[in-house]
Design a protein around this motif. Structure first.
Motif, mmCIF file in Angstrom:
data_model
loop_
_atom_site.group_PDB
_atom_site.id
_atom_site.type_symbol
_atom_site.label_atom_id
_atom_site.label_comp_id
_atom_site.label_asym_id
_atom_site.label_seq_id
_atom_site.Cartn_x
_atom_site.Cartn_y
_atom_site.Cartn_z
ATOM 1 N N CYS A 30 0.832 -1.206 0.000
ATOM 2 C CA CYS A 30 0.000 0.000 0.000
ATOM 3 C C CYS A 30 0.865 1.254 0.000
ATOM 4 O O CYS A 30 0.584 2.213 -0.695
ATOM 5 C CB CYS A 30 -0.928 0.003 1.204
ATOM 6 S SG CYS A 30 -2.234 -1.229 1.079
ATOM 7 N N SER A 31 1.900 1.275 0.775
ATOM 8 C CA SER A 31 2.763 2.454 0.808
ATOM 9 C C SER A 31 3.747 2.448 -0.353
ATOM 10 O O SER A 31 4.292 3.475 -0.720
ATOM 11 C CB SER A 31 3.531 2.502 2.124
ATOM 12 O OG SER A 31 4.418 1.406 2.203
ATOM 13 N N LEU A 32 3.966 1.293 -0.960
ATOM 14 C CA LEU A 32 4.915 1.181 -2.052
ATOM 15 C C LEU A 32 4.382 1.818 -3.325
ATOM 16 O O LEU A 32 5.131 2.342 -4.126
ATOM 17 C CB LEU A 32 5.208 -0.301 -2.307
ATOM 18 C CG LEU A 32 6.576 -0.580 -2.840
ATOM 19 C CD1 LEU A 32 7.453 -0.933 -1.659
ATOM 20 C CD2 LEU A 32 6.540 -1.717 -3.820
ATOM 21 N N PHE A 33 3.052 1.795 -3.518
ATOM 22 C CA PHE A 33 2.468 2.267 -4.759
ATOM 23 C C PHE A 33 1.857 3.653 -4.656
ATOM 24 O O PHE A 33 1.058 4.036 -5.485
ATOM 25 C CB PHE A 33 1.411 1.267 -5.243
ATOM 26 C CG PHE A 33 1.994 -0.066 -5.582
ATOM 27 C CD1 PHE A 33 2.870 -0.213 -6.632
ATOM 28 C CD2 PHE A 33 1.676 -1.181 -4.833
ATOM 29 C CE1 PHE A 33 3.419 -1.429 -6.944
ATOM 30 C CE2 PHE A 33 2.214 -2.413 -5.138
ATOM 31 C CZ PHE A 33 3.082 -2.546 -6.193
ATOM 32 N N GLN A 34 2.191 4.413 -3.647
ATOM 33 C CA GLN A 34 1.677 5.780 -3.539
ATOM 34 C C GLN A 34 2.330 6.655 -4.596
ATOM 35 O O GLN A 34 3.486 6.462 -4.954
ATOM 36 C CB GLN A 34 1.963 6.363 -2.163
ATOM 37 C CG GLN A 34 1.029 5.881 -1.107
ATOM 38 C CD GLN A 34 1.257 6.639 0.194
ATOM 39 O OE1 GLN A 34 2.166 7.457 0.291
ATOM 40 N NE2 GLN A 34 0.439 6.371 1.181
ATOM 41 N N ALA A 35 1.559 7.610 -5.066
ATOM 42 C CA ALA A 35 2.089 8.542 -6.053
ATOM 43 C C ALA A 35 3.147 9.424 -5.401
ATOM 44 O O ALA A 35 3.045 9.769 -4.228
ATOM 45 C CB ALA A 35 0.963 9.402 -6.607
ATOM 46 N N PRO A 36 4.174 9.787 -6.145
ATOM 47 C CA PRO A 36 5.211 10.646 -5.569
ATOM 48 C C PRO A 36 4.693 12.061 -5.331
ATOM 49 O O PRO A 36 3.756 12.519 -5.975
ATOM 50 C CB PRO A 36 6.304 10.652 -6.639
ATOM 51 C CG PRO A 36 5.582 10.345 -7.907
ATOM 52 C CD PRO A 36 4.437 9.441 -7.535
ATOM 53 N N THR A 37 5.318 12.745 -4.390
ATOM 54 C CA THR A 37 4.975 14.129 -4.108
ATOM 55 C C THR A 37 5.603 15.009 -5.181
ATOM 56 O O THR A 37 6.775 14.865 -5.502
ATOM 57 C CB THR A 37 5.498 14.530 -2.720
ATOM 58 O OG1 THR A 37 4.923 13.658 -1.757
ATOM 59 C CG2 THR A 37 5.116 15.954 -2.388
ATOM 60 N N ILE A 38 4.804 15.934 -5.722
ATOM 61 C CA ILE A 38 5.262 16.809 -6.797
ATOM 62 C C ILE A 38 5.309 18.240 -6.278
ATOM 63 O O ILE A 38 4.331 18.741 -5.732
ATOM 64 C CB ILE A 38 4.320 16.722 -8.012
ATOM 65 C CG1 ILE A 38 4.283 15.292 -8.535
ATOM 66 C CG2 ILE A 38 4.752 17.689 -9.104
ATOM 67 C CD1 ILE A 38 3.191 15.061 -9.551
ATOM 68 N N GLN A 39 6.448 18.893 -6.440
ATOM 69 C CA GLN A 39 6.604 20.298 -6.057
ATOM 70 C C GLN A 39 6.108 21.164 -7.197
ATOM 71 O O GLN A 39 6.552 21.037 -8.324
ATOM 72 C CB GLN A 39 8.071 20.605 -5.760
ATOM 73 C CG GLN A 39 8.367 22.062 -5.503
ATOM 74 C CD GLN A 39 7.684 22.575 -4.252
ATOM 75 O OE1 GLN A 39 7.657 21.919 -3.241
ATOM 76 N NE2 GLN A 39 7.121 23.756 -4.347
ATOM 77 N N ARG A 40 5.183 22.077 -6.906
ATOM 78 C CA ARG A 40 4.641 22.990 -7.908
ATOM 79 C C ARG A 40 4.913 24.420 -7.482
ATOM 80 O O ARG A 40 4.732 24.764 -6.321
ATOM 81 C CB ARG A 40 3.136 22.778 -8.059
ATOM 82 C CG ARG A 40 2.794 21.395 -8.566
ATOM 83 C CD ARG A 40 1.298 21.215 -8.635
ATOM 84 N NE ARG A 40 0.962 19.898 -9.094
ATOM 85 C CZ ARG A 40 0.783 19.564 -10.367
ATOM 86 N NH1 ARG A 40 0.922 20.478 -11.301
ATOM 87 N NH2 ARG A 40 0.482 18.329 -10.696
ATOM 88 N N GLY A 41 5.354 25.228 -8.410
ATOM 89 C CA GLY A 41 5.607 26.631 -8.119
ATOM 90 C C GLY A 41 7.010 26.868 -7.603
ATOM 91 O O GLY A 41 7.840 25.966 -7.498
ATOM 92 N N ASN A 42 7.282 28.126 -7.275
ATOM 93 C CA ASN A 42 8.596 28.564 -6.811
ATOM 94 C C ASN A 42 8.596 28.553 -5.282
ATOM 95 O O ASN A 42 8.038 29.446 -4.657
ATOM 96 C CB ASN A 42 8.884 29.960 -7.371
ATOM 97 C CG ASN A 42 10.290 30.418 -7.082
ATOM 98 O OD1 ASN A 42 11.074 29.707 -6.482
ATOM 99 N ND2 ASN A 42 10.606 31.623 -7.518
ATOM 100 N N ARG A 43 9.231 27.561 -4.680
ATOM 101 C CA ARG A 43 9.270 27.422 -3.217
ATOM 102 C C ARG A 43 10.330 28.372 -2.667
ATOM 103 O O ARG A 43 11.497 28.310 -3.027
ATOM 104 C CB ARG A 43 9.610 25.991 -2.844
ATOM 105 C CG ARG A 43 9.448 25.684 -1.391
ATOM 106 C CD ARG A 43 8.003 25.560 -1.099
ATOM 107 N NE ARG A 43 7.733 25.010 0.214
ATOM 108 C CZ ARG A 43 6.533 24.767 0.605
ATOM 109 N NH1 ARG A 43 5.522 24.980 -0.201
ATOM 110 N NH2 ARG A 43 6.300 24.305 1.788
#
Length: 174
Positions: A30-43
């Motif tokens: 379940c934790s293996l197939f989570q979508a990756p976190t995507i950074q959007r915008g200028n942090r």
């Protein structure tokens, strides 16, 4: 003659062990197939914000340090917004926003930084989307009109091209 004694319930032990192993594998997947976190915008980091001194630096200095703003103010005081978020795609649903940050840089009339502040997601105002649609004339067709709409629109002989200057019945013969 002594016979080895086997308990009656021992016969299902291999099956239980296999079921337990499959269950553990499924739960770990379940934790293996989570979508990756995507950074959007200028942090914008805290270190970058510490380098901006109100009353000293100008728009050019801020743009050199932070990059181009995500949004600028349309009316009123010149304000730059640096908007960023971290998102994760959820299966069959909208993007889940996990962390959102808005950095607001306000300038005075001469282009010098007046104020720098960070707005969190808790300070944001929810915006209700309008559900109605603008009507478009000519697009309201019933199911039968959509299925049989072209029946009768093409006349006999219209599928055969007629050369210019030709006479006849429209069959392509002269």
């Amino acid at each position: 003659m002594d016979r080895p004694c086997h308990p009656v319930n021992e016969s299902g032990a291999p099956l239980r062990r296999a079921a337990l192993a499959v269950g553990i594998l499924l739960l770990s997947g379940c934790s293996l197939f989570q979508a990756p976190t995507i950074q959007r915008g200028n942090r914008v980091t805290e270190d970058q914000l510490k380098e901006i001194t109100p009353g000293v630096q100008t728009r050019t200095d801020v743009q050199t340090l932070l990059g181009s703003p995500t949004q600028t103010s349309t009316f009123g005081d010149p304000t730059w917004y640096y908007i960023s978020s971290r998102t994760r795609q959820r299966p069959g649903r909208e993007l889940a926003v996990t962390d959102q940050q808005v950095v607001v840089v306000q300038f005075d009339a001469s282009g010098v930084v007046r104020e720098v502040r960070t707005i969190g997601a808790d300070e944001g105002k929810p915006v209700d989307m309008v559900q109605r649609e603008t009507p478009t004339p000519g697009n309201d067709r019933s199911l039968l009109q959509a299925l049989f709409g072209n029946v009768g629109r093409i006349g006999p002989g219209a599928s055969v091209p007629v050369s210019p200057g030709a006479t006849g019945s429209g069959t392509g013969r002269q």
